[in-house]
Design a protein around this motif. Structure first.
Motif, PDB file in Angstrom:
ATOM      1  N   GLU A   1       0.833  -1.207   0.000  1.00  0.00           N
ATOM      2  CA  GLU A   1       0.000   0.000   0.000  1.00  0.00           C
ATOM      3  C   GLU A   1       0.868   1.256   0.000  1.00  0.00           C
ATOM      4  OE1 GLU A   1      -4.113  -1.328   2.256  1.00  0.00           O
ATOM      5  OE2 GLU A   1      -2.344  -0.868   3.472  1.00  0.00           O
ATOM      6  N   THR A   2       1.947   1.237   0.790  1.00  0.00           N
ATOM      7  CA  THR A   2       2.854   2.388   0.845  1.00  0.00           C
ATOM      8  C   THR A   2       3.503   2.614  -0.512  1.00  0.00           C
ATOM      9  OG1 THR A   2       3.315   1.881   3.173  1.00  0.00           O
ATOM     10  CG2 THR A   2       4.810   3.399   2.060  1.00  0.00           C
ATOM     11  N   LEU A   3       3.937   1.516  -1.143  1.00  0.00           N
ATOM     12  CA  LEU A   3       4.552   1.603  -2.464  1.00  0.00           C
ATOM     13  C   LEU A   3       3.551   2.176  -3.478  1.00  0.00           C
ATOM     14  CD1 LEU A   3       7.359   0.771  -3.560  1.00  0.00           C
ATOM     15  CD2 LEU A   3       6.297  -1.321  -4.420  1.00  0.00           C
ATOM     16  N   LYS A   4       2.306   1.734  -3.377  1.00  0.00           N
ATOM     17  CA  LYS A   4       1.245   2.210  -4.280  1.00  0.00           C
ATOM     18  C   LYS A   4       1.016   3.708  -4.083  1.00  0.00           C
ATOM     19  CE  LYS A   4      -3.443   0.860  -5.745  1.00  0.00           C
ATOM     20  NZ  LYS A   4      -4.315   1.984  -5.470  1.00  0.00           N
ATOM     21  N   ILE A   5       0.983   4.144  -2.845  1.00  0.00           N
ATOM     22  CA  ILE A   5       0.757   5.564  -2.544  1.00  0.00           C
ATOM     23  C   ILE A   5       1.794   6.435  -3.232  1.00  0.00           C
ATOM     24  CG2 ILE A   5       0.910   7.302  -0.708  1.00  0.00           C
ATOM     25  CD1 ILE A   5      -0.435   5.212   1.145  1.00  0.00           C
ATOM     26  N   PHE A   6       3.076   6.062  -3.087  1.00  0.00           N
ATOM     27  CA  PHE A   6       4.148   6.931  -3.584  1.00  0.00           C
ATOM     28  C   PHE A   6       4.436   6.733  -5.073  1.00  0.00           C
ATOM     29  CE2 PHE A   6       4.838   7.025   0.992  1.00  0.00           C
ATOM     30  CZ  PHE A   6       5.007   8.386   1.197  1.00  0.00           C
ATOM     31  N   CYS A   7       4.366   5.507  -5.562  1.00  0.00           N
ATOM     32  CA  CYS A   7       4.657   5.271  -6.982  1.00  0.00           C
ATOM     33  C   CYS A   7       3.551   5.810  -7.888  1.00  0.00           C
ATOM     34  CB  CYS A   7       4.873   3.777  -7.236  1.00  0.00           C
ATOM     35  SG  CYS A   7       6.405   3.154  -6.519  1.00  0.00           S
ATOM     36  N   PHE A   8       2.322   5.395  -7.607  1.00  0.00           N
ATOM     37  CA  PHE A   8       1.211   5.882  -8.416  1.00  0.00           C
ATOM     38  C   PHE A   8       0.985   7.378  -8.188  1.00  0.00           C
ATOM     39  CE2 PHE A   8       0.248   1.376  -8.747  1.00  0.00           C
ATOM     40  CZ  PHE A   8      -0.187   1.267 -10.061  1.00  0.00           C
ATOM     41  N   GLY A   9       1.285   7.818  -6.959  1.00  0.00           N
ATOM     42  CA  GLY A   9       1.173   9.247  -6.672  1.00  0.00           C
ATOM     43  C   GLY A   9       2.133  10.065  -7.515  1.00  0.00           C
ATOM     44  N   LEU A  10       3.379   9.566  -7.668  1.00  0.00           N
ATOM     45  CA  LEU A  10       4.371  10.260  -8.482  1.00  0.00           C
ATOM     46  C   LEU A  10       3.949  10.306  -9.951  1.00  0.00           C
ATOM     47  CD1 LEU A  10       7.170  11.580  -8.751  1.00  0.00           C
ATOM     48  CD2 LEU A  10       8.128   9.291  -9.078  1.00  0.00           C
ATOM     49  N   ILE A  11       3.390   9.219 -10.437  1.00  0.00           N
ATOM     50  CA  ILE A  11       2.919   9.181 -11.828  1.00  0.00           C
ATOM     51  C   ILE A  11       1.813  10.222 -12.045  1.00  0.00           C
ATOM     52  CG2 ILE A  11       1.694   7.761 -13.532  1.00  0.00           C
ATOM     53  CD1 ILE A  11       3.169   5.318 -12.283  1.00  0.00           C
ATOM     54  N   SER A  12       0.867  10.273 -11.106  1.00  0.00           N
ATOM     55  CA  SER A  12      -0.213  11.277 -11.201  1.00  0.00           C
ATOM     56  C   SER A  12       0.356  12.687 -11.160  1.00  0.00           C
ATOM     57  CB  SER A  12      -1.212  11.091 -10.055  1.00  0.00           C
ATOM     58  OG  SER A  12      -1.891   9.871 -10.167  1.00  0.00           O
ATOM     59  N   ASP A  13       1.331  12.900 -10.263  1.00  0.00           N
ATOM     60  CA  ASP A  13       1.939  14.228 -10.137  1.00  0.00           C
ATOM     61  C   ASP A  13       2.600  14.664 -11.443  1.00  0.00           C
ATOM     62  OD1 ASP A  13       1.138  14.234  -7.521  1.00  0.00           O
ATOM     63  OD2 ASP A  13       3.097  13.689  -6.708  1.00  0.00           O
ATOM     64  N   PHE A  14       3.266  13.718 -12.127  1.00  0.00           N
ATOM     65  CA  PHE A  14       3.945  14.050 -13.379  1.00  0.00           C
ATOM     66  C   PHE A  14       2.946  14.553 -14.414  1.00  0.00           C
ATOM     67  CE2 PHE A  14       5.151  12.810 -17.690  1.00  0.00           C
ATOM     68  CZ  PHE A  14       6.350  13.497 -17.825  1.00  0.00           C
ATOM     69  N   PHE A  15       1.866  13.821 -14.568  1.00  0.00           N
ATOM     70  CA  PHE A  15       0.886  14.207 -15.586  1.00  0.00           C
ATOM     71  C   PHE A  15       0.163  15.502 -15.208  1.00  0.00           C
ATOM     72  CE2 PHE A  15       0.931   9.492 -16.477  1.00  0.00           C
ATOM     73  CZ  PHE A  15       1.584   9.617 -17.692  1.00  0.00           C
ATOM     74  N   VAL A  16      -0.139  15.662 -13.922  1.00  0.00           N
ATOM     75  CA  VAL A  16      -0.811  16.888 -13.483  1.00  0.00           C
ATOM     76  C   VAL A  16       0.109  18.086 -13.668  1.00  0.00           C
ATOM     77  CG1 VAL A  16      -1.711  18.126 -11.471  1.00  0.00           C
ATOM     78  CG2 VAL A  16      -2.411  15.767 -11.894  1.00  0.00           C
ATOM     79  N   PHE A  17       1.404  17.927 -13.349  1.00  0.00           N
ATOM     80  CA  PHE A  17       2.332  19.046 -13.529  1.00  0.00           C
ATOM     81  C   PHE A  17       2.456  19.419 -15.003  1.00  0.00           C
ATOM     82  CE2 PHE A  17       6.500  20.866 -14.418  1.00  0.00           C
ATOM     83  CZ  PHE A  17       6.463  21.968 -13.574  1.00  0.00           C
ATOM     84  N   THR A  18       2.378  18.429 -15.876  1.00  0.00           N
ATOM     85  CA  THR A  18       2.427  18.713 -17.319  1.00  0.00           C
ATOM     86  C   THR A  18       1.284  19.651 -17.713  1.00  0.00           C
ATOM     87  OG1 THR A  18       3.428  16.562 -17.763  1.00  0.00           O
ATOM     88  CG2 THR A  18       2.407  17.687 -19.619  1.00  0.00           C
ATOM     89  N   ILE A  19       0.074  19.382 -17.205  1.00  0.00           N
ATOM     90  CA  ILE A  19      -1.075  20.267 -17.477  1.00  0.00           C
ATOM     91  C   ILE A  19      -0.859  21.620 -16.806  1.00  0.00           C
ATOM     92  CG2 ILE A  19      -3.568  20.553 -17.224  1.00  0.00           C
ATOM     93  CD1 ILE A  19      -2.801  18.255 -19.092  1.00  0.00           C
ATOM     94  N   PHE A  20      -0.375  21.579 -15.567  1.00  0.00           N
ATOM     95  CA  PHE A  20      -0.129  22.774 -14.764  1.00  0.00           C
ATOM     96  C   PHE A  20       0.911  23.677 -15.443  1.00  0.00           C
ATOM     97  CE2 PHE A  20       1.978  24.530 -10.769  1.00  0.00           C
ATOM     98  CZ  PHE A  20       0.977  25.462 -10.521  1.00  0.00           C
ATOM     99  N   GLY A  21       1.797  23.084 -16.261  1.00  0.00           N
ATOM    100  CA  GLY A  21       2.851  23.848 -16.923  1.00  0.00           C
ATOM    101  C   GLY A  21       2.420  24.538 -18.198  1.00  0.00           C
ATOM    102  N   PHE A  22       1.138  24.466 -18.529  1.00  0.00           N
ATOM    103  CA  PHE A  22       0.658  25.057 -19.790  1.00  0.00           C
ATOM    104  C   PHE A  22       0.966  26.553 -19.870  1.00  0.00           C
ATOM    105  CE2 PHE A  22      -2.676  27.269 -22.186  1.00  0.00           C
ATOM    106  CZ  PHE A  22      -2.542  26.663 -23.420  1.00  0.00           C
ATOM    107  N   PHE A  23       0.698  27.293 -18.804  1.00  0.00           N
ATOM    108  CA  PHE A  23       0.911  28.741 -18.835  1.00  0.00           C
ATOM    109  C   PHE A  23       2.398  29.081 -18.881  1.00  0.00           C
ATOM    110  CE2 PHE A  23      -3.299  28.240 -16.902  1.00  0.00           C
ATOM    111  CZ  PHE A  23      -4.038  29.038 -17.763  1.00  0.00           C
TER     112      PHE A  23
END
Length: 697
Positions: A42-64
């Protein structure tokens, strides 16, 4: 390798965002409110999948950031383009500053905000154009500001997520969206609850330090501005990742499927959760509010709706008289407080027609709106159920085929229409009403000749009523009764309307003018309607959607929910109904006056019946209130409950049935019976919606 260096602003800010998100997850995982243990998987899932989500969200966040960086160039300052661009910016600035731009139709501070933005943009462009020797220095400070802003937003979001978790034990939900709506109240609460000055001082200090280090690693982008070819490569790479991210983010969110709720919350990305909350517009009552066993909740509801059985609200409504299939015209008036009317103490004479009409009508003197937004008022008179936590049902995805007043009228052979002078796509009205069997007549239905005046909200009320008369004349020829629901628009900021109609000019944008013009338009409508052959056989129902404002000294100030409502028909007996009632009771009462027999799912009741028990519902997006027995009970998230004794603040020269103002005194000893009854109403309403038991029969 050279191209990689040109990407330095993106990856340096990205790495910083990932570090902050990683540390935030650790802090939230160790927070006392996170009452759970986690396995290694569960801990591994939190941080690994969390990092993947963060990468994609930051890509959208970087539009401006991409938009800003990609337009940095020197060639646009060359003659003649530099002067053409500057001239265009100055022209745009003067247009907005004139006070006659399309932006001024919105009213409020919006035009000023846009004007400031264009002004700054024009000034900066002029500096870069006329001072080429200072261009690099100016550009550096602009770049510094953009990086500083990104770092600040990343840190601010982390701090906000922490405090939100500290408060509710989850990532952002609709309460966070709600905080943007009630800015004054929320800022006041934050100022009183947290050491704001030390927090923000530390925040700006850390932002400054981080910005300094990121600038050292990223300024190569502006020291040697990329060529057009390099910008093209950067854009192709970024746009590709942007498109992938749009697809990947919702897919990644589907992996938040653990039985342990804390795993799902910690794994999720807060910014994406905020977007979902804004989009889905709902709060789970059973997760955030006080509950009782569902059987008990429906048993208590049965004390109010005596003929229901089981966990639903289905019951038979029977009349002892023959059904009367008169036409019904329901008019919901935009932002119309009770205190605009003379009977409630107003001395400005801004509602002369409605003051007069109310004396010829069945007048409900003690009626409360369920909320403080148009969609709440429309929901109340259409679905006749208490307001549920989050956004109105009208704006939710699951808003179709509901049990509604329109459905009842259709069962009885009526033509059913929703008429609105604006664009019915606004506030999702088109989707909701068409999805519930209503025909739509909105601004798109008007010919050019039928529009004499319009603003950003739509055609003026006179034009809407003229159209309504035409439509109803056509309907009358079909030998079928009609039910038409008309929503007005003129009494809304910017309060513009045709000049030379009333003694307050339409271009001075006056609230009193908006109210008086609304009243004037209604007089014109009734004047036209009275000349039509269908008039004598028509019942007119007039009610406000909500009050003109909602702010007050208390969480739910009663005077900010009190609205006028009355039923007029040429043969109706004028009288006053002084019973405490809710907006959701209005249409069931009208159906009772027509002696309709029907199967009902409504929570709203016919208040003219002897077994009606007075109560009223008032709510914001998260505070759910019940007024009964001179007590206001409020349910709030975190399963909080407050109760206030209502003490009348008597106003001289106002009749007892029209008194508006109450002091709300916190009860020292709670009324458990009223708490359970309040929970019963809101829990059962949430339950039937969640279980899809409020669909049409």
């Amino acid at each position: 390798m050279v191209l990689f260096k040109k990407l330095s602003p993106f990856y340096n800010l990205g790495v910083f965002y990932f570090i902050v998100s990683f540390l935030l997850r650790i802090i939230l995982l160790l927070h006392p409110i996170t009452q759970s243990s986690f396995s290694f998987t569960e801990t591994l899932k939190i941080f690994c999948f969390g990092l993947i989500s963060d990468f994609f969200v930051f890509t959208i966040f970087g539009f401006f950031l991409w938009m800003y960086l990609i337009f940095i160039s020197d060639c646009k300052y060359n003659r003649p383009w530099g002067y053409i661009i500057l001239g265009s910016l100055i022209t745009l600035f003067l247009y907005v500053a004139s006070g006659k731009s399309i932006l001024d139709e919105y009213g409020g501070a919006f035009p000023e905000i846009v004007l400031i933005f264009i002004g700054i943009k024009t000034l900066l462009f002029a500096l870069l154009l006329f001072f080429p020797k200072k261009r690099k220095q100016i550009r550096f400070w602009l770049f510094t500001f953009v990086v500083f802003l990104y770092v600040l937003l990343i840190l601010q979001n982390a701090v906000s997520e922490y405090f939100f978790w500290n408060e509710f034990g989850v990532k952002y939900n609709f309460i966070a969206v709600n905080y943007l709506i009630y800015t004054n109240e929320v800022i006041g609460n934050i100022m009183q609850s947290y050491p704001v000055v030390p927090i923000f001082s530390a925040l700006f200090l850390v932002t400054g330090i981080v910005t300094y280090f990121i600038l050292k690693q990223s300024r190569n982008y502006i020291d040697a501005v990329p060529t057009l070819k390099e910008k093209f490569k950067i854009s192709v790479l970024y746009i590709g990742l942007f498109i992938i991210s749009l697809v990947a983010i919702p897919i990644a969110a589907k992996t938040e499927n653990s039985k342990n709720v804390f795993v799902n919350e910690l794994q999720s990305n807060g910014l994406y959760r905020f977007y979902l909350a804004f989009k889905n517009n709902k709060l789970d009552y059973f997760k955030f509010y006080k509950t009782i066993p569902n059987e008990k909740a429906f048993a208590l509801l049965k004390q109010q709706l005596s003929t229901i059985s089981g966990e639903n609200t289905v019951r038979k409504i029977e009349s002892d008289s023959v059904e009367n299939h008169k036409n019904v015209v329901l008019i919901t008036i935009e932002s119309y407080s009770a205190d605009f009317m003379k009977a409630y103490g107003n001395k400005e004479n801004i509602t002369p027609f409605l003051d007069s009409l109310s004396q010829k009508s069945l007048q409900f003197t003690n009626l409360y709106a369920t909320g403080n937004r148009t969609v709440r008022g429309l929901e109340a008179v259409t679905l006749c159920l208490p307001p549920t936590a989050g956004e109105s049902i009208i704006k939710r995805k699951d808003n179709k085929n509901k049990f509604s007043t329109g459905f009842i009228f259709k069962q009885k052979g009526y033509n059913v229409k929703f008429m609105y002078g604006g664009d019915a796509f606004f506030d999702n009205m088109q989707d909701f009403y068409s999805g519930n069997g209503y025909e739509i007549v909105d601004k798109s239905s008007f010919t050019a000749e039928e529009i004499t005046f319009s603003n950003v909200w739509g055609v003026c009320d006179e034009d809407m009523y003229n159209k309504a008369i035409k439509v109803m004349n056509q309907e009358a020829l079909q030998n079928k009764p009609f039910f038409n629901h008309i929503m007005t628009v003129s009494n809304h900021r910017p309060f513009t309307y045709p000049n030379n109609k009333i003694d307050i000019p339409g271009d001075i944008k006056s609230r009193d003018g908006g109210v008086k013009y609304t009243d004037y338009s209604l007089r014109k409508f009734f004047g036209m309607a009275s000349k039509q052959p269908w008039f004598q056989n028509t019942v007119f129902v007039i009610v406000a959607d909500h009050c003109a404002s909602s702010a007050g000294k208390t969480e739910l100030p009663l005077d900010k929910y009190r609205i006028p409502a009355f039923v007029y028909s040429p043969k109706i007996k004028p009288e006053k109904c002084t019973k405490l009632m809710s907006q959701i009771d209005l249409m069931p009462t009208v159906l009772g006056m027509l002696h309709f027999d029907y199967q009902s799912k409504f929570f709203g009741q016919d208040v003219l019946q002897s077994d009606y028990k007075p109560r009223a519902f008032i709510a914001t997006y998260q505070d759910l209130g019940l007024i009964k027995d001179n007590v206001l009970t409020i349910l709030s998230p975190k399963r909080e409950v407050k109760q206030f004794q209502l003490k009348l603040n008597h106003k001289k020269s106002v009749a007892p049935e029209f008194q508006l103002y109450y002091d709300e005194i916190l009860l020292k000893k709670p009324r458990t019976d009223l708490i359970n009854e309040t929970v019963s109403f809101y829990q059962t309403a949430s339950s039937v919606l969640k279980q899809k038991k409020y669909q049409k029969l």
